[in-house]
Design an enzyme around this catalytic site. Structure first.
Site: not given
Length: 584
Positions: A303-305
Site C-alpha cells: 500500500g502507501s508505505v
C-alpha cells in the site's frame, strides 16, 4: 510316483523357506546389526532400548539463546526422579518426605502405580528449589535423584523464525547420509532457524538416567542406575541470536492483546540491522501446515508505505520543490474523488494523497522506465535482506529460512500503461514486499542511506560459552540513496506524525518521537459478510532525532476500521521505551 514328486517339491519349498529365514536371521543378528534396512536402523541400539527404562534429561541437541544468553528454545525444569524398584525394598522415604514437603503416603501412592520412572516437577503448585535437589542427591540412595530436565519449549517465542524440530527419518538420512551414529528417532530441524542451523545443532550424545529391566520390569544387575552424559565441554553448540527475550515477549503480548490474528511485527536494532523481536500471526500450530507461514518474510501488498520509494525517486530527480503543488481533490487516476485540496510533496506524503504519487510516478517512468525498481533496489527492496555469506563449507549460508524477495513489476509492458503505473505508485498492482524488507528500508533511511543485511543470529558458541564463530555486519550490494536524499526522507517521515492531518498523528504523544509511513492495501478479497479486506500497515523508526529502532507492523486481511495496526505499533513503542528505561 506322484506322491514322491509332491513330497520332493514340498521338501524343496520347506528347505528354501528355512534357508531364507536362516539368511534373514543372519542378516539381522550377524551382518547388518547396525545398519538394517534402507533406513539403516541400528538393531543393537533399538533392542537395548526395549530392555531399558530411562529418564531423558537432555536430548543433546543444541539450543538458541537470546542476545543476553537466556534460553529461547529450551527450559530447564527442576525435577525429582523416583525409579519404580524403590517400592520393592526399604528406602529413605521419611527423609525424602521432609525434603520434598510431601507425605509418605503420597510418595508411596505415586510409586505403587508406576511402571516407569516417576518424575515429580512440583509440590502444591510450587517447583522444587535448588536446595531440595541438592539435599535429595546428598542421600546418595540409588533410585531417587534430583535433576534439571531440559525440555523443548512448546510455545516458544519467535516460533516462526526460530522454527521447530520433528522426527523425520527420511529427511535425516537424506541430509546426513554419512552420520551413521544418528538414531532414526533423532529429531531434525524441519523449518525456521532450526532447519538452517540444523547441522550445528545435531546431538552428539543425550543425557539420561537409565537402568535395564527383565521381562517383568524388574531391574537387572541389582539397582545400578547409570548416568550417561556427553563429557565434551564444547558440545552441544548454542546459537546466540540477536533477539531480546524481554522485548520479544512484550511484542507478542501486544499483538495478542489487540487480537491481531493475521500479520505480525518486526523490530530491528538500527545500528547493526539486527532483529530485536519478530512475530508472525496466526500462532504456530505444529499440526497445521497453514500456520507455519512466516508472514514477516512473505511478500504482500505494501500500500502507501511504497510511496516512500516514489518520494525518494522524486527527490533524486529534483521533483520535490516545496512550492510545487498537486491537486489532491483527484484520485489516483486523475479523476474527481478526493477532497484534500492542493498539497505539496511533504503534505501529500503526510496525508497520503494518492494523486501526487501517481503523478510523480508517471513523470519518473516517462523519464526512465526502470527508475522505480532502481530506487527500490537502492532502499534494499528487491533482494533478500537477511544475512547471507560463507560459513565453513557453505558458501551461501542464509540465517533466515525460506526468505522470499519482493517484486515491483509483474510485466514490463505495465510501464507504458498509465493505470498500471498509478497502481504501482501506491503499492498495489504487482508490488509485493516483505515486512522484513520494509523494516530494513526504514532502518536504511534512519542510518542516512547505508544498506545492511539483517542478522537474526550473532554468533555460534560452544557449550562452555566460548565463541566458535561470529556473524559480522554485512552491507547489501548495489547502489544506495545519498545522505541528502535520506535526510529529506527523514523529514517527510517525521511530518507524517507531527502534521495535524498526518496519517500517523496518533503517535505524536509517545515517549519516543516517531517517524514513519502508513499503508492501506486492497487485497481483492472479501470477508464472509462481504466486507472488503485490506492489509493495514505502519512502518517507521524511533527516536526520530537519534534513531535506534525500526518497526513494521501489518494487520493482514482486515476490514476497514477494524485494524489493530496503529494500536499495536503504539504499544510496542511504549513497551520498548519502558524496557529501555528500566535497564538504565
Amino acid at each position: 510316483m506322484k506322491i514322491r514328486k509332491r513330497m520332493t517339491w514340498v521338501s524343496i519349498l520347506i528347505s528354501a523357506a528355512l534357508l531364507f529365514l536362516l539368511i534373514r536371521l543372519a542378516e539381522i543378528q550377524l551382518f547388518f546389526t547396525e545398519s538394517f534396512s534402507k533406513r539403516n536402523v541400528n538393531l543393537i541400539q533399538e533392542s537395548v532400548k526395549q530392555r531399558t527404562e530411562e529418564v531423558q534429561i537432555s536430548d543433546g541437541r543444541g539450543s538458541f539463546l537470546d542476545r543476553n544468553g537466556e534460553h529461547l528454545s529450551v527450559s530447564q525444569k527442576p525435577a525429582i526422579v523416583l525409579f519404580p524398584f524403590l517400592k520393592k525394598q526399604p528406602w529413605p522415604i521419611e527423609e525424602a518426605s521432609d525434603i520434598l514437603n510431601m507425605s509418605e503416603a503420597e510418595l508411596n501412592e505415586k510409586l505403587e502405580k508406576a511402571k516407569k520412572p516417576v518424575i515429580l516437577t512440583k509440590n502444591e503448585e510450587k517447583t522444587f528449589s535448588k536446595t531440595a535437589l541438592e539435599k535429595i542427591n546428598q542421600l546418595k540412595y540409588p533410585g531417587i535423584y534430583g535433576v534439571y530436565i531440559e525440555e523443548t519449549e512448546k510455545n516458544r517465542l519467535a516460533s516462526h523464525t526460530i522454527g521447530m524440530t520433528n522426527q523425520d527419518p527420511d529427511l535425516l538420512r537424506s541430509k546426513y547420509p554419512h552420520k551413521d551414529g544418528l538414531s532414526i528417532s533423532t529429531k531434525i530441524g524441519t523449518f525456521g532457524m532450526e532447519r538452517t542451523f540444523d547441522e550445528f545443532l545435531l546431538p552428539e550424545q543425550d543425557t539420561k538416567l537409565l537402568y535395564h529391566v527383565d521381562g517383568l520390569g524388574n531391574p537387572l544387575f541389582g539397582m545400578d542406575v547409570k548416568y550417561t552424559a556427553d563429557a565434551n565441554p564444547f558440545y552441544p553448540l548454542q546459537i546466540k541470536t540477536t533477539i531480546d527475550k524481554q522485548v520479544q515477549q512484550s511484542l507478542e503480548d501486544v499483538l495478542n492483546e489487540h487480537k491481531l490474528q493475521k500479520g505480525g511485527a518486526v523490530l530491528l536494532d538500527i545500528e547493526n540491522s539486527s532483529v530485536l523481536a519478530i512475530a508472525s500471526k496466526p500462532d504456530l500450530n505444529m499440526a497445521s501446515q497453514k500456520t507455519r507461514q512466516n508472514y514477516m518474510m512473505t511478500p504482500m501488498y505494501p500500500g502507501s508505505v511504497f510511496k516512500t520509494v516514489i518520494a525518494a525517486a522524486a527527490i533524486e530527480n529534483g521533483l520535490d520543490h516545496p512550492s510545487k503543488t498537486f491537486n489532491c481533490n483527484l484520485n489516483l487516476y486523475g479523476e474527481p474523488g478526493e477532497d484534500k485540496g492542493k498539497l505539496n510533496l511533504a503534505d501529500s506524503f503526510a496525508e497520503s494523497c494518492n494523486y501526487t504519487f501517481t503523478n510523480l510516478a508517471g513523470q519518473l517512468v516517462e523519464k526512465n522506465s526502470s527508475i522505480i525498481e532502481d530506487t527500490a533496489q537502492k532502499l534494499g527492496l528487491t533482494e533478500r535482506v537477511g544475512w547471507e555469506g560463507k560459513l565453513y563449507h557453505q558458501d551461501h549460508f542464509r540465517q533466515f529460512y525460506h526468505e522470499v524477495t519482493g517484486s515491483i513489476w509483474g510485466d514490463e509492458r505495465d510501464k507504458k500503461i498509465k493505470k498500471a503505473v498509478a497502481q504501482t505508485a501506491i503499492g498495489q498492482k504487482n508490488v509485493k514486499l516483505t515486512p522484513l524488507e520494509i523494516a530494513n528500508m526504514m532502518a536504511t533511511i534512519a542510518r542516512g542511506g547505508e544498506k545492511k543485511q539483517v542478522k537474526v543470529a550473532d554468533q555460534i558458541e560452544y557449550k562452555n560459552g566460548t565463541m566458535m564463530t561470529t556473524f559480522k555486519d554485512q552491507k547489501l550490494s548495489g547502489e544506495m540513496i545519498d545522505s541528502f536524499t535520506a535526510q529529506k526522507l527523514q523529514k517527510l517521515l517525521r511530518k507524517v506524525v507531527t502534521s495535524d492531518k498526518g496519517t500517523g498523528r496518533r503517535f505524536s504523544d509517545l515517549p519516543f518521537d516517531v517517524a514513519g509511513k502508513s499503508g492501506t492495501a486492497q487485497t481483492g478479497r472479501q470477508s464472509k459478510d462481504k466486507k472488503t479486506l485490506y492489509h493495514k500497515w505502519f512502518a517507521g523508526y524511533f527516536p526520530a532525532d537519534k534513531p535506534k529502532y525500526a518497526l513494521a507492523v501489518v494487520h493482514m486481511d482486515t476490514p476497514d476500521g477494524k485494524a489493530a495496526t496503529n494500536a499495536a505499533f503504539y504499544d510496542i513503542v511504549k513497551k520498548v521505551y519502558e524496557i529501555e528505561k528500566n535497564q538504565t
